[in-house]
Every structure is written in C-alpha cells, then in structure tokens.
Scaffold this motif. Structure first.
Motif, PDB file in Angstrom:
ATOM      1  N   ARG A   1     -37.138   6.966   8.960  1.00 50.78           N
ATOM      2  CA  ARG A   1     -36.690   7.429  10.278  1.00 50.78           C
ATOM      3  C   ARG A   1     -35.184   7.674  10.279  1.00 50.78           C
ATOM      4  O   ARG A   1     -34.716   8.682  10.816  1.00 50.78           O
ATOM      5  N   LEU A   2     -34.435   6.773   9.681  1.00 53.64           N
ATOM      6  CA  LEU A   2     -32.994   6.972   9.622  1.00 53.64           C
ATOM      7  C   LEU A   2     -32.641   8.189   8.770  1.00 53.64           C
ATOM      8  O   LEU A   2     -31.714   8.945   9.097  1.00 53.64           O
ATOM      9  N   GLN A   3     -33.360   8.390   7.685  1.00 57.97           N
ATOM     10  CA  GLN A   3     -33.093   9.556   6.847  1.00 57.97           C
ATOM     11  C   GLN A   3     -33.389  10.840   7.608  1.00 57.97           C
ATOM     12  O   GLN A   3     -32.667  11.831   7.470  1.00 57.97           O
ATOM     13  N   GLU A   4     -34.428  10.843   8.416  1.00 52.64           N
ATOM     14  CA  GLU A   4     -34.742  12.011   9.234  1.00 52.64           C
ATOM     15  C   GLU A   4     -33.606  12.319  10.208  1.00 52.64           C
ATOM     16  O   GLU A   4     -33.311  13.485  10.479  1.00 52.64           O
ATOM     17  N   VAL A   5     -32.983  11.267  10.733  1.00 53.13           N
ATOM     18  CA  VAL A   5     -31.851  11.462  11.642  1.00 53.13           C
ATOM     19  C   VAL A   5     -30.701  12.145  10.912  1.00 53.13           C
ATOM     20  O   VAL A   5     -30.087  13.088  11.417  1.00 53.13           O
ATOM     21  N   VAL A   6     -30.394  11.672   9.707  1.00 55.58           N
ATOM     22  CA  VAL A   6     -29.313  12.280   8.923  1.00 55.58           C
ATOM     23  C   VAL A   6     -29.649  13.732   8.592  1.00 55.58           C
ATOM     24  O   VAL A   6     -28.799  14.623   8.681  1.00 55.58           O
ATOM     25  N   GLU A   7     -30.884  13.987   8.204  1.00 56.80           N
ATOM     26  CA  GLU A   7     -31.295  15.347   7.867  1.00 56.80           C
ATOM     27  C   GLU A   7     -31.181  16.280   9.071  1.00 56.80           C
ATOM     28  O   GLU A   7     -30.802  17.445   8.926  1.00 56.80           O
ATOM     29  N   THR A   8     -31.499  15.764  10.252  1.00 52.40           N
ATOM     30  CA  THR A   8     -31.438  16.583  11.463  1.00 52.40           C
ATOM     31  C   THR A   8     -29.997  16.830  11.895  1.00 52.40           C
ATOM     32  O   THR A   8     -29.612  17.967  12.209  1.00 52.40           O
ATOM     33  N   ASP A   9     -29.195  15.769  11.916  1.00 52.28           N
ATOM     34  CA  ASP A   9     -27.802  15.903  12.359  1.00 52.28           C
ATOM     35  C   ASP A   9     -26.950  16.682  11.369  1.00 52.28           C
ATOM     36  O   ASP A   9     -25.970  17.325  11.757  1.00 52.28           O
ATOM     37  N   HIS A  10     -27.295  16.618  10.087  1.00 52.13           N
ATOM     38  CA  HIS A  10     -26.467  17.241   9.046  1.00 52.13           C
ATOM     39  C   HIS A  10     -27.320  18.122   8.145  1.00 52.13           C
ATOM     40  O   HIS A  10     -27.328  17.974   6.916  1.00 52.13           O
TER      41      HIS A  10
ATOM     42  N   GLY B   1     -26.898  18.768   4.097  1.00 50.21           N
ATOM     43  CA  GLY B   1     -28.002  18.456   3.202  1.00 50.21           C
ATOM     44  C   GLY B   1     -28.346  19.609   2.279  1.00 50.21           C
ATOM     45  O   GLY B   1     -28.605  19.411   1.085  1.00 50.21           O
ATOM     46  N   LEU B   2     -28.332  20.827   2.816  1.00 48.80           N
ATOM     47  CA  LEU B   2     -28.613  21.995   1.984  1.00 48.80           C
ATOM     48  C   LEU B   2     -27.503  22.217   0.965  1.00 48.80           C
ATOM     49  O   LEU B   2     -27.762  22.630  -0.171  1.00 48.80           O
TER      50      LEU B   2
ATOM     51  N   GLU C   1     -31.261  15.797  -4.503  1.00 46.23           N
ATOM     52  CA  GLU C   1     -30.886  14.612  -5.285  1.00 46.23           C
ATOM     53  C   GLU C   1     -29.601  13.975  -4.762  1.00 46.23           C
ATOM     54  O   GLU C   1     -29.541  12.758  -4.534  1.00 46.23           O
ATOM     55  N   LEU C   2     -28.582  14.780  -4.553  1.00 46.79           N
ATOM     56  CA  LEU C   2     -27.316  14.231  -4.048  1.00 46.79           C
ATOM     57  C   LEU C   2     -27.447  13.760  -2.603  1.00 46.79           C
ATOM     58  O   LEU C   2     -26.799  12.783  -2.204  1.00 46.79           O
ATOM     59  N   PHE C   3     -28.278  14.453  -1.835  1.00 40.81           N
ATOM     60  CA  PHE C   3     -28.476  14.000  -0.456  1.00 40.81           C
ATOM     61  C   PHE C   3     -29.123  12.616  -0.436  1.00 40.81           C
ATOM     62  O   PHE C   3     -28.709  11.735   0.322  1.00 40.81           O
ATOM     63  N   ASP C   4     -30.143  12.412  -1.257  1.00 43.92           N
ATOM     64  CA  ASP C   4     -30.789  11.094  -1.313  1.00 43.92           C
ATOM     65  C   ASP C   4     -29.799  10.027  -1.766  1.00 43.92           C
ATOM     66  O   ASP C   4     -29.806   8.905  -1.249  1.00 43.92           O
TER      67      ASP C   4
ATOM     68  N   HIS D   1     -15.041  15.939  -3.866  1.00 42.86           N
ATOM     69  CA  HIS D   1     -15.252  17.276  -3.303  1.00 42.86           C
ATOM     70  C   HIS D   1     -14.969  17.210  -1.800  1.00 42.86           C
ATOM     71  O   HIS D   1     -15.884  17.020  -0.991  1.00 42.86           O
ATOM     72  N   PRO D   2     -13.714  17.361  -1.401  1.00 45.68           N
ATOM     73  CA  PRO D   2     -13.325  17.153  -0.001  1.00 45.68           C
ATOM     74  C   PRO D   2     -14.048  18.038   0.998  1.00 45.68           C
ATOM     75  O   PRO D   2     -14.121  17.698   2.183  1.00 45.68           O
ATOM     76  N   ILE D   3     -14.602  19.154   0.562  1.00 50.26           N
ATOM     77  CA  ILE D   3     -15.317  20.023   1.493  1.00 50.26           C
ATOM     78  C   ILE D   3     -16.522  19.313   2.105  1.00 50.26           C
ATOM     79  O   ILE D   3     -16.945  19.628   3.223  1.00 50.26           O
ATOM     80  N   LEU D   4     -17.076  18.327   1.399  1.00 49.54           N
ATOM     81  CA  LEU D   4     -18.243  17.628   1.923  1.00 49.54           C
ATOM     82  C   LEU D   4     -17.915  16.866   3.197  1.00 49.54           C
ATOM     83  O   LEU D   4     -18.639  16.928   4.190  1.00 49.54           O
ATOM     84  N   ALA D   5     -16.803  16.129   3.190  1.00 41.92           N
ATOM     85  CA  ALA D   5     -16.390  15.412   4.386  1.00 41.92           C
ATOM     86  C   ALA D   5     -16.055  16.381   5.506  1.00 41.92           C
ATOM     87  O   ALA D   5     -16.336  16.119   6.684  1.00 41.92           O
TER      88      ALA D   5
END
Length: 263
Positions: free
Chosen positions: A49-58, A62-63, A68-71, A108-112
């Motif tokens: 459920r928490l992972q779904e929240v991260v996937e939805t908000d970000h 994630g893309l 792999e890096l998202f997990d 990779h500062p672009i991620l933040a």
C-alpha cells in the motif's frame, strides 16, 4: 499476557522492520495458515500500500528510475522514513530529501529535483479552495493608494527552482518521450506552479524580474518597493507598465486572492 502497549509496539516494529515477536500475540487456530504466515501477509499488504502511494505521487520519477531503481529507492525510503502520518497524502514528503542524501540517487541531482517538482504539483492541487481576486478589485483601488498595494497570492501558488532540466524531463516523460539530458544549467531556472480557475494544475517558466516581484510581495513589500527593485531590469519609464501588466496577468491566471492597501 502481554499488555496492550507491548502488543502495539511489537505490531509497529513488525510493520516497519518485518521481524520481531508480534506473531506470538496472534492465535494459531485459523486453519492451515500459521500465525507467522498471516502476519507476513498483513505486513506485505502494508508495504504494498505504501509503495502504491509512492508510485501514484511520483509517477514520472518512477518512470525515470525504472523498476529496479524504484524498488531500491522505496525500500531505502521505507527504512529511513517510516510512516508517521494520519494521511497517506503526506507520506512521500521526504522523498526529495532522501534522494538528495542517499547514494546512488544523490549522485544524480536531477532525481531530487524531479521529486521536489512533483511534490509541488501535489501541493498546488491540494491547496485550499478560496475566492480569488477579480480585475474589478484592482480597479477599485484609488490611484493615491497604488504605491501601498500589497498582494496576497492564492495558496496553490508554488515556486520551483532547478539546475538539471527536471521540468523539461518531466514533460518529456509525461509525453512518452526520452527525458532531457541532466546537464547542469549555468544559472538556476525558475518556475511558477498553481491551480487555475478550472481546478487544473499549471506551470510556466519565470524570468528573473517576475520572480523578483513575486518573492517581494511574498515578503510583504508594496507596489512602490517592488517598482524600485525592478529598476535592476527595466528603464524607469517601463517599470510601472511592466509591474501593472504582471499583476493583470496574475489576476487572469487566478494567482491572487487579495489586495491590501495602507488604508
């Protein structure tokens, strides 16, 4: 018999860390599924459920990362920032900080930046729905009071600054295209985000003079103060025209909710 407080502490520890004695508090007479298996199912559901929240908000972050890096990011974030909020809407608020301070993402500062931009989009969308100022509100201000005008912006308005093409990359990925190269700008690029009259989130780039105006009004400056500062970019005869045109644009876009004057 364990106290309720101890059971709650063991339960929380299990949810956050996936281990501990919590299964000892669960009855073991539920068919072929052991207590350990049942609490494991519950714990997995919590993490999912928490992972779904991260996937939805970000979603775009994630893309950009890939599966792999998202997990890897989610696992590290869950350990570093266990949920302490009543609403899941706030669970991801520290993701920009996590990406900025933890390898390999900090390399990779672009991620933040991407994460921070998506947080601001959510903040703009979720902001309070209050009445906005209208052109007639500005027209009603007496000419002698114009130097004292102060502006209060709509709570959905957000300012964002970047160095690594975060917004252009976000737009490209949103349009199913390859992200822009994460090269560093010579100077920060600035953006304005807000929720418009139709309750849709918008954003646009900001030039230095307009950004200066907005920041000054946010700090409580009045029209006269702002005009004086605009002399850095404009000739004296151009300053009032630019200042008034900017305010009119903000009114049209729904960025202002109130004008204040000295009287």
């Amino acid at each position: 018999m364990s106290s309720l407080k101890q059971i709650q502490q063991d339960f929380l520890h299990f949810l956050l860390h996936g281990n501990g004695p919590f299964a000892e508090h669960v009855v073991n007479d539920q068919g072929n599924i052991s207590a350990e298996q049942r609490v494991s199912i519950y714990g997995n559901a919590y993490r999912i459920r928490l992972q779904e929240v991260v996937e939805t908000d970000h979603e775009i972050l994630g893309l950009y990362l890939g599966d792999e890096l998202f997990d890897q990011m989610f696992a590290g974030y869950l350990d570093a920032y266990p949920s302490k909020f009543d609403s899941l809407r706030h669970y991801c608020q520290f993701i920009p900080e996590y990406l900025a301070n933890n390898a390999p993402f900090s390399e990779h500062p672009i991620l933040a930046e991407l994460a921070r931009f998506e947080r601001l989009l959510l903040a703009a969308f979720d902001a309070a729905d209050i009445a906005r100022a209208q052109p007639q509100d500005l027209a009603a201000i007496a000419p002698e009071l114009w130097p004292t005008i102060q502006i209060r912006f709509h709570p959905s308005m957000q300012l964002f600054s970047e160095r690594y093409n975060a917004v252009r990359s976000w737009q490209a990925i949103k349009g199913n295209q390859a992200p822009s190269p994460a090269t560093e700008h010579a100077e920060e690029q600035h953006w304005l985000l807000w929720r418009n009259h139709d309750r849709l989130t918008e954003f646009r780039s900001l030039e230095a003079d307009e950004r200066y105006m907005i920041e000054q009004y946010l700090q409580g400056a009045d029209f006269a103060d702002v005009c004086e500062g605009l002399l850095t970019w404009h000739e004296p005869e151009q300053v009032p025209v630019f200042a008034v045109q900017s305010i009119q644009t903000w009114l049209q876009q729904g960025l202002i909710y109130q004008f204040r004057t000295a009287s």
